[in-house]
Write a protein that holds these residues in place. Sequence first.
Motif, PDB file in Angstrom:
ATOM      1  N   ASN B 252       0.805  -1.096  -0.060  1.00  0.00           N
ATOM      2  CA  ASN B 252       0.016  -0.018   0.028  1.00  0.00           C
ATOM      3  C   ASN B 252       0.862   1.338  -0.085  1.00  0.00           C
ATOM      4  OD1 ASN B 252      -0.985  -2.037   2.214  1.00  0.00           O
ATOM      5  ND2 ASN B 252      -2.813  -1.431   0.923  1.00  0.00           N
ATOM      6  N   CYS B 253       2.192   1.081   0.122  1.00  0.00           N
ATOM      7  CA  CYS B 253       3.098   2.322   0.143  1.00  0.00           C
ATOM      8  C   CYS B 253       3.134   3.027  -1.365  1.00  0.00           C
ATOM      9  CB  CYS B 253       4.317   1.780   0.682  1.00  0.00           C
ATOM     10  SG  CYS B 253       4.491   1.414   2.301  1.00  0.00           S
ATOM     11  N   LEU B 254       3.819   4.047  -1.377  1.00  0.00           N
ATOM     12  CA  LEU B 254       4.256   4.595  -2.713  1.00  0.00           C
ATOM     13  C   LEU B 254       5.060   3.698  -3.494  1.00  0.00           C
ATOM     14  CD1 LEU B 254       5.013   8.447  -1.771  1.00  0.00           C
ATOM     15  CD2 LEU B 254       3.122   7.643  -3.163  1.00  0.00           C
ATOM     16  N   PRO B 255       4.645   3.414  -4.568  1.00  0.00           N
ATOM     17  CA  PRO B 255       5.546   2.570  -5.348  1.00  0.00           C
ATOM     18  C   PRO B 255       7.001   3.084  -5.856  1.00  0.00           C
ATOM     19  CG  PRO B 255       3.347   2.491  -6.370  1.00  0.00           C
ATOM     20  CD  PRO B 255       3.408   3.477  -5.288  1.00  0.00           C
ATOM     21  N   ILE B 256       6.948   4.166  -5.335  1.00  0.00           N
ATOM     22  CA  ILE B 256       8.373   4.909  -5.701  1.00  0.00           C
ATOM     23  C   ILE B 256       9.413   4.614  -4.580  1.00  0.00           C
ATOM     24  CG2 ILE B 256       8.056   6.787  -7.497  1.00  0.00           C
ATOM     25  CD1 ILE B 256       7.801   8.791  -4.875  1.00  0.00           C
ATOM     26  N   LEU B 257       8.592   4.135  -3.354  1.00  0.00           N
ATOM     27  CA  LEU B 257       9.397   3.862  -2.126  1.00  0.00           C
ATOM     28  C   LEU B 257       9.996   2.356  -2.398  1.00  0.00           C
ATOM     29  CD1 LEU B 257       7.353   5.510   0.459  1.00  0.00           C
ATOM     30  CD2 LEU B 257       9.424   6.255  -0.549  1.00  0.00           C
ATOM     31  N   TYR B 258       9.229   1.465  -2.706  1.00  0.00           N
ATOM     32  CA  TYR B 258       9.467   0.108  -2.624  1.00  0.00           C
ATOM     33  C   TYR B 258       9.954  -0.731  -3.993  1.00  0.00           C
ATOM     34  CZ  TYR B 258       4.840  -1.272  -3.548  1.00  0.00           C
ATOM     35  OH  TYR B 258       3.610  -1.601  -4.339  1.00  0.00           O
ATOM     36  N   ILE B 259       9.549   0.021  -5.129  1.00  0.00           N
ATOM     37  CA  ILE B 259       9.539  -0.982  -6.264  1.00  0.00           C
ATOM     38  C   ILE B 259      11.208  -1.152  -6.501  1.00  0.00           C
ATOM     39  CG2 ILE B 259       9.494  -0.808  -8.883  1.00  0.00           C
ATOM     40  CD1 ILE B 259       6.719  -1.875  -7.629  1.00  0.00           C
ATOM     41  N   ASN B 260      11.570  -2.433  -6.953  1.00  0.00           N
ATOM     42  CA  ASN B 260      12.884  -2.704  -7.077  1.00  0.00           C
ATOM     43  C   ASN B 260      13.203  -3.235  -8.180  1.00  0.00           C
ATOM     44  OD1 ASN B 260      15.714  -2.760  -6.196  1.00  0.00           O
ATOM     45  ND2 ASN B 260      15.461  -4.944  -5.072  1.00  0.00           N
ATOM     46  N   GLU B 261      13.200  -2.516  -9.470  1.00  0.00           N
ATOM     47  CA  GLU B 261      12.955  -3.405 -10.629  1.00  0.00           C
ATOM     48  C   GLU B 261      14.286  -2.263 -11.577  1.00  0.00           C
ATOM     49  OE1 GLU B 261      11.606  -5.948 -11.822  1.00  0.00           O
ATOM     50  OE2 GLU B 261      10.279  -6.064 -10.039  1.00  0.00           O
ATOM     51  N   ASP B 262      14.478  -2.749 -12.972  1.00  0.00           N
ATOM     52  CA  ASP B 262      15.280  -2.002 -13.361  1.00  0.00           C
ATOM     53  C   ASP B 262      14.678  -0.366 -13.893  1.00  0.00           C
ATOM     54  OD1 ASP B 262      17.239  -3.778 -13.574  1.00  0.00           O
ATOM     55  OD2 ASP B 262      16.550  -4.894 -15.351  1.00  0.00           O
ATOM     56  N   ARG B 263      13.413  -0.379 -14.191  1.00  0.00           N
ATOM     57  CA  ARG B 263      12.596   0.736 -14.244  1.00  0.00           C
ATOM     58  C   ARG B 263      12.770   1.599 -13.126  1.00  0.00           C
ATOM     59  NH1 ARG B 263       8.511  -3.072 -13.994  1.00  0.00           N
ATOM     60  NH2 ARG B 263       6.865  -2.555 -12.153  1.00  0.00           N
ATOM     61  N   TRP B 264      12.865   1.228 -12.086  1.00  0.00           N
ATOM     62  CA  TRP B 264      12.662   2.094 -10.692  1.00  0.00           C
ATOM     63  C   TRP B 264      13.299   1.209  -9.654  1.00  0.00           C
ATOM     64  CZ3 TRP B 264      11.355   7.163 -10.442  1.00  0.00           C
ATOM     65  CH2 TRP B 264      11.556   7.867  -9.333  1.00  0.00           C
ATOM     66  N   ARG B 265      14.233   2.126  -8.903  1.00  0.00           N
ATOM     67  CA  ARG B 265      14.776   1.494  -7.594  1.00  0.00           C
ATOM     68  C   ARG B 265      14.543   2.278  -6.232  1.00  0.00           C
ATOM     69  NH1 ARG B 265      19.257  -1.688  -8.827  1.00  0.00           N
ATOM     70  NH2 ARG B 265      18.952  -2.823 -10.730  1.00  0.00           N
ATOM     71  N   GLY B 266      13.554   1.565  -5.797  1.00  0.00           N
ATOM     72  CA  GLY B 266      13.143   2.387  -4.521  1.00  0.00           C
ATOM     73  C   GLY B 266      14.066   2.060  -3.396  1.00  0.00           C
ATOM     74  N   LEU B 267      13.809   3.067  -2.329  1.00  0.00           N
ATOM     75  CA  LEU B 267      14.839   3.085  -1.120  1.00  0.00           C
ATOM     76  C   LEU B 267      14.408   2.003  -0.302  1.00  0.00           C
ATOM     77  CD1 LEU B 267      14.997   6.993  -0.468  1.00  0.00           C
ATOM     78  CD2 LEU B 267      16.744   5.547  -1.573  1.00  0.00           C
ATOM     79  N   PHE B 268      13.468   1.313  -0.495  1.00  0.00           N
ATOM     80  CA  PHE B 268      13.126   0.360   0.720  1.00  0.00           C
ATOM     81  C   PHE B 268      12.275  -0.767  -0.248  1.00  0.00           C
ATOM     82  CE2 PHE B 268      12.169   4.586   2.194  1.00  0.00           C
ATOM     83  CZ  PHE B 268      13.043   4.709   3.112  1.00  0.00           C
ATOM     84  N   PRO B 269      13.317  -1.458  -0.860  1.00  0.00           N
ATOM     85  CA  PRO B 269      12.606  -2.742  -1.888  1.00  0.00           C
ATOM     86  C   PRO B 269      11.877  -3.588  -0.977  1.00  0.00           C
ATOM     87  CG  PRO B 269      15.113  -2.827  -1.319  1.00  0.00           C
ATOM     88  CD  PRO B 269      14.739  -1.476  -0.937  1.00  0.00           C
ATOM     89  N   ARG B 270      10.482  -3.854  -1.504  1.00  0.00           N
ATOM     90  CA  ARG B 270       9.901  -5.041  -0.776  1.00  0.00           C
ATOM     91  C   ARG B 270      10.260  -6.199  -1.049  1.00  0.00           C
ATOM     92  NH1 ARG B 270       4.539  -6.001   0.664  1.00  0.00           N
ATOM     93  NH2 ARG B 270       3.405  -7.526  -0.568  1.00  0.00           N
ATOM     94  N   TYR B 271      10.947  -6.650  -2.264  1.00  0.00           N
ATOM     95  CA  TYR B 271      11.516  -7.788  -2.541  1.00  0.00           C
ATOM     96  C   TYR B 271      13.060  -7.443  -2.994  1.00  0.00           C
ATOM     97  CZ  TYR B 271       6.902  -9.319  -2.784  1.00  0.00           C
ATOM     98  OH  TYR B 271       5.610  -9.594  -2.527  1.00  0.00           O
ATOM     99  N   LEU B 272      14.044  -8.044  -2.115  1.00  0.00           N
ATOM    100  CA  LEU B 272      15.414  -8.260  -2.718  1.00  0.00           C
ATOM    101  C   LEU B 272      15.385  -8.757  -4.066  1.00  0.00           C
ATOM    102  CD1 LEU B 272      16.678  -8.949   0.890  1.00  0.00           C
ATOM    103  CD2 LEU B 272      15.856  -6.522   0.216  1.00  0.00           C
ATOM    104  N   ARG B 273      16.643  -8.036  -4.455  1.00  0.00           N
ATOM    105  CA  ARG B 273      17.110  -8.570  -5.938  1.00  0.00           C
ATOM    106  C   ARG B 273      18.132  -9.668  -5.803  1.00  0.00           C
ATOM    107  NH1 ARG B 273      15.876  -5.169 -10.628  1.00  0.00           N
ATOM    108  NH2 ARG B 273      17.817  -5.803 -11.548  1.00  0.00           N
ATOM    109  N   VAL B 274      18.021 -10.939  -6.366  1.00  0.00           N
ATOM    110  CA  VAL B 274      19.172 -11.613  -6.473  1.00  0.00           C
ATOM    111  C   VAL B 274      20.410 -10.956  -7.069  1.00  0.00           C
ATOM    112  CG1 VAL B 274      20.011 -13.927  -6.856  1.00  0.00           C
ATOM    113  CG2 VAL B 274      17.648 -13.534  -6.232  1.00  0.00           C
ATOM    114  N   ALA B 275      21.652 -10.966  -6.361  1.00  0.00           N
ATOM    115  CA  ALA B 275      22.740 -10.440  -7.083  1.00  0.00           C
ATOM    116  C   ALA B 275      23.114 -11.058  -8.288  1.00  0.00           C
ATOM    117  CB  ALA B 275      23.905 -10.315  -6.154  1.00  0.00           C
TER     118      ALA B 275
END
Lengths: 240, 275
Positions: B252-275
Amino acid sequence: MDLIPINEVAEPTLAENIVTMFQIHKLRKDWDLMPTALKLEVLMEELDERGDNALSELTGLDAAVVTRCKKLLWYDKQYQEMMLYADPEDRIKADFFIELYPILTDRLVSKADWFDLEKMIASFLRKYQNRFSGFKAITDFRKIKQHISVARSSGHDDEILMLLKRFVDDDAMEIAELEIDTARFHRQASVLLRSIIRLRDELRDIDVENFLGEEELWEELAQFQELARTTLARADRRLN
Amino acid sequence: MDAAVEAQPSWDERLADWRRKFRHYREPPDETTIQEWIDRFDRDDQQVAAKVLDHVKVVSNLDIIAGYREALAALPGWNRDPAQRAGNWYFVGFGRAHESGAAMVRTFCEANNLAYAAFADRFKTLADLPHLRLTAEDHVVFIDDFAGTGRQVTRMWPRIMELVASEAKCYLILTALTQRAQDAIQNSTELQILAKYVLGPEDALFDQHNVSFTDHEKNVVEKYCLIADPKWPKGFGDMGLLFVLQHKSANNCLPILYINEDRWRGLFPRYLRVA
């Protein structure tokens, strides 16, 4: 008035409570299947009763529903929780586990040296949710079970186990690739189907009053109806 | 230059303030990451981005623990000593094994010093409930971290009632929930809610009653949210929450805060990316 008459009722036992709840639900909206199964489990423990017909009589549930509940109770708690929390939009509901049950408990499959229950369930969950291996509907599990049964009855045990093992690991492998010698059963099913359709059409067209005295016909028809009912039940088909 | 302008912190100081404020997140952003996030905005929009960060609240593990402790202490009849306890008490993580409720049970145990064998049989799953012979004297405490819309709780309530199957008292202990979720749960269930934070319009950027952000600022934020999550640009439930739990951002948070994709990197990723 100094005295107020009361009707003292003994506190119901747990089993009595559950039976009452089942009876109330019979008149109201049905419970979801997994909560029903869990209630039924408590009842089975309390009464030490496991017979489908006895439980059906006690609860008012159809015997087929009791059978389905018992299949759900066979699963580990983690899968029961999965069903309890299932969202209406989820593809994974009780029906998935009921249809998967005959495959997981197949006497040939469950004794295979490579058989791993959790891995099998995870594989079928993955395939079903993502429509891998040509999965389209919940009834596709019946095709798999048929392929296993046909292969076993025609002596292809090792071959079907090898194919099934590959199927579990390979999401690109189609359900149809499990088919061994199923063609003759397809042919037999087609012949049966045509006979049933012909019989159904003829029955629909008769003027019943002209046949009222044909006792043998009515007796055979009644036996046919019973046979059709038990055959559907053996195939785990829901009866209306 | 007047005194008011002189009092404004420098950009470097603001970056350092944000880093300190966000240090409790499981993968805390440093000044470089925060600057990179700001740089994703057009120059004209960067003050709005900075204002968003000023309004973000990150809840630490200590806050969560304190909330769970206060909540259990507030429940009438609960006592660590079974002889002093009114009725039987059971605790159930709300949600499937891989969801937050089950994970929060551990934190709840730690918060209330219940991680001992003596309390092991107090912790149950939903499937255990019909076997517990619950009565009106008993208590079932459901544990979770957050409710945004209350949808999951209200949807599950009829099933929970069937499984509880008695007049046992049911509670829902959360770290936080929105006012909207609180209303939905109170209107549709008999659960008594205990939560450390109840989030109102000022915690939800897209709430029509949020007055901290102007309509223009909300439009600017939505423009970038559309890049982050074209499907749910305002977050699930159209809330755009500015509230982050230390272990995970709610959807429910602002997507710009948690989306962790190539198109946008949020500061508080909901899902961690596999390195």
